[in-house]
Design an enzyme around this catalytic site. Sequence first.
Site, PDB file in Angstrom:
ATOM      1  NE  ARG A 135      -6.209 -43.957 -19.465  1.00 36.22           N
ATOM      2  CZ  ARG A 135      -5.752 -44.611 -18.396  1.00 36.22           C
ATOM      3  NH1 ARG A 135      -4.712 -44.157 -17.724  1.00 36.22           N
ATOM      4  NH2 ARG A 135      -6.336 -45.727 -18.001  1.00 36.22           N
TER       5      ARG A 135
ATOM      6  CB  CYS B 276     -14.300 -48.990 -14.672  1.00 39.85           C
ATOM      7  SG  CYS B 276     -14.498 -50.630 -13.924  1.00 39.85           S
TER       8      CYS B 276
ATOM      9  CE  LYS C 118      -4.401 -43.935  -9.822  1.00 41.18           C
ATOM     10  NZ  LYS C 118      -5.344 -44.844 -10.493  1.00 41.18           N
TER      11      LYS C 118
ATOM     12  NE  ARG D   8      -1.375 -41.827 -14.636  1.00 40.72           N
ATOM     13  CZ  ARG D   8      -2.084 -42.912 -14.311  1.00 40.72           C
ATOM     14  NH1 ARG D   8      -3.361 -42.987 -14.628  1.00 40.72           N
ATOM     15  NH2 ARG D   8      -1.521 -43.915 -13.659  1.00 40.72           N
TER      16      ARG D   8
ATOM     17  CB  CYS E 280     -11.375 -46.651 -13.184  1.00 41.00           C
ATOM     18  SG  CYS E 280      -9.647 -47.099 -12.891  1.00 41.00           S
TER      19      CYS E 280
ATOM     20  CB  CYS F 260     -11.365 -53.788  -8.843  1.00 42.04           C
ATOM     21  SG  CYS F 260     -10.418 -52.354  -9.423  1.00 42.04           S
TER      22      CYS F 260
ATOM     23  CE  LYS G  79      -6.144 -40.791 -11.771  1.00 38.23           C
ATOM     24  NZ  LYS G  79      -7.272 -41.746 -11.580  1.00 38.23           N
TER      25      LYS G  79
ATOM     26  CB  CYS H 269      -9.324 -53.971 -16.333  1.00 41.07           C
ATOM     27  SG  CYS H 269      -8.516 -53.279 -14.860  1.00 41.07           S
TER      28      CYS H 269
END
Length: 585
Positions: free
Chosen positions: A86, A447, A225, A155, A496, A492, A227, A453
Amino acid sequence: MTFATPTKKTPGVVAPGSSDVETFKDDSDYLRGSLVESFANPLTGAITEADTQLIKFHGAYQQDDRDQRLRRQEKKLEPAYSFMIRMRMPGGELTADQWKKIDEISNTYGNETIKLSSRQAVQFHGIIKFDLKKSIQMMDEALLDSIAGCGDVNRNVMCTPDPSLSKANEEVYAYAKTISEHLMPSSRAYHEIWLDEGKGEGRELVIGGEEEIEPLYGKHYLPRKFKIGIAIPPYNDSDVYINDIGLIAIVENDKLLGFNVAVGGGLGMTFGRDDTMPRLASEIGFCTPDQVLDVCAEIMMIQRDYGNRQDRKLSRFKYTIDKYGLEWFSEELHNRLGYSLDAVRPAVFTTTADQYGWHKDRHGKWHLLLHVEHGRIRDTKQLQQKTALLQIAEKNLCGFRLTANQNMLLHGIKTADKKKIEKILEQNGQYADGRELSGMRRNSIACVSMNTCPLGMAEAERYLPTLITKLEPILEKHGLLQDEIKIRMTGCPNGCGRSVMAEIGLIGKSLGRYNMYLGGDHQGLRLNTLYRENIDEATILELLDGLFEDYAANREASESFGDFAIRQAWVAPTENRIGYFSLAS
């Protein structure tokens, strides 16, 4: 309400009970680990357990082809490992030359598709271990990188993608880049491992006589993470309140006055754990443009010092905020900054949707927003979108910007070049105005999920187009085919595809079965609520047929589907919406 007593992490020490990832970071020599050895090992397509965590900081995830998993197990073969990488690209900006390089990488080392993420980043899928370094070096040739594309760091910084709308928009867009650079890890591990920078060159930063390689992050980086997103009212196309830090630009008379600051957003949850939940960010104050870098850095470092490092399911910033309270957080931020934020300024959002089609900018040039189905750019029999965008880039007709809704904005187009672009698109099966799309399809996000994934419980990107195709006759029957109904699907509950912000959210429970959530809004100010659990396609179609019938017959003028769902009490409005947690007066 009482809150826990804040416990600050001791710098440079792995606390007892910390997760394995904390140990991996501690042993990594600032993100180096054994990555060189892992990628040189010819006996496997995989890397070590520790390195699978460290590679995220370099922008990549180890994955395997789940479609082949059982067949390979039966043949006693290891999984078909590959890597997703990414890119870091604040605000989603690319030149025509950079797009050509991206297309080349996808064909040379990837699976010949380009994935636009819901955070304005490009993802390459299907890169085998021995091609990852070559892919990163090819990115570097175009001044592109994947540093901090993943991992326990800040990110990709999001922003409303079209800076051409006003002078203030151009200024705001630049802050996405500035913030991203300011919060970058300082370790040179990425440059040493992938770009062959001399070992240790520029590595040591000496402060007060002691080596300090990561002045912002420290040796263990963040607990999870982090954001940051920026939005410019009235457009909330970046879904600003889902971020750990949301910055809402306050503009008057085309002058940027500063930003409302919201903290603690995040959409992931874990089925079966009631202590996990999605949360929208809380507005805590206003900062001026010259304060925003320090504000973002100090907020991030509060999470560094107080975030949960024992249970990664509870380690996002939203849980730190809710554990210790907004009042404590506001005081801690004030102490670190040396000043208090000003009161939140008024700001009104009207939509999270992309504005499709042609629009003229303030410089007299044009931009064109194109639909990309769930962000996957490829060539099919019906639509050769990948070829079309490459041909446009080869003629250098425009710049490229990615949207948070997984679409593509072409900008800086001369009037004389509009017809050239339209001709290229139509020759490859795409109309510039999106006339062939239903309102639901225009407003859909999915997603990746299957087949790569590892967290996916059900299909998302590969299935939602088919589901929408089955829903469109139902929408047409009820006169709703062009209504802007937001539908989002994730494989899930990790969020995302931002399904918990949709008017209709579908979250995978198992193969072919989903939880359905209703009641999100058009402005990005309200989460949706669980409506039905563990349902299959036939039930989804039956339920939505009845709901659409009710909506078409009984809605009020200009009432959105999500607002109607709340008024009709199909679901109760969630308390977790903008304003509920806010400190703003």
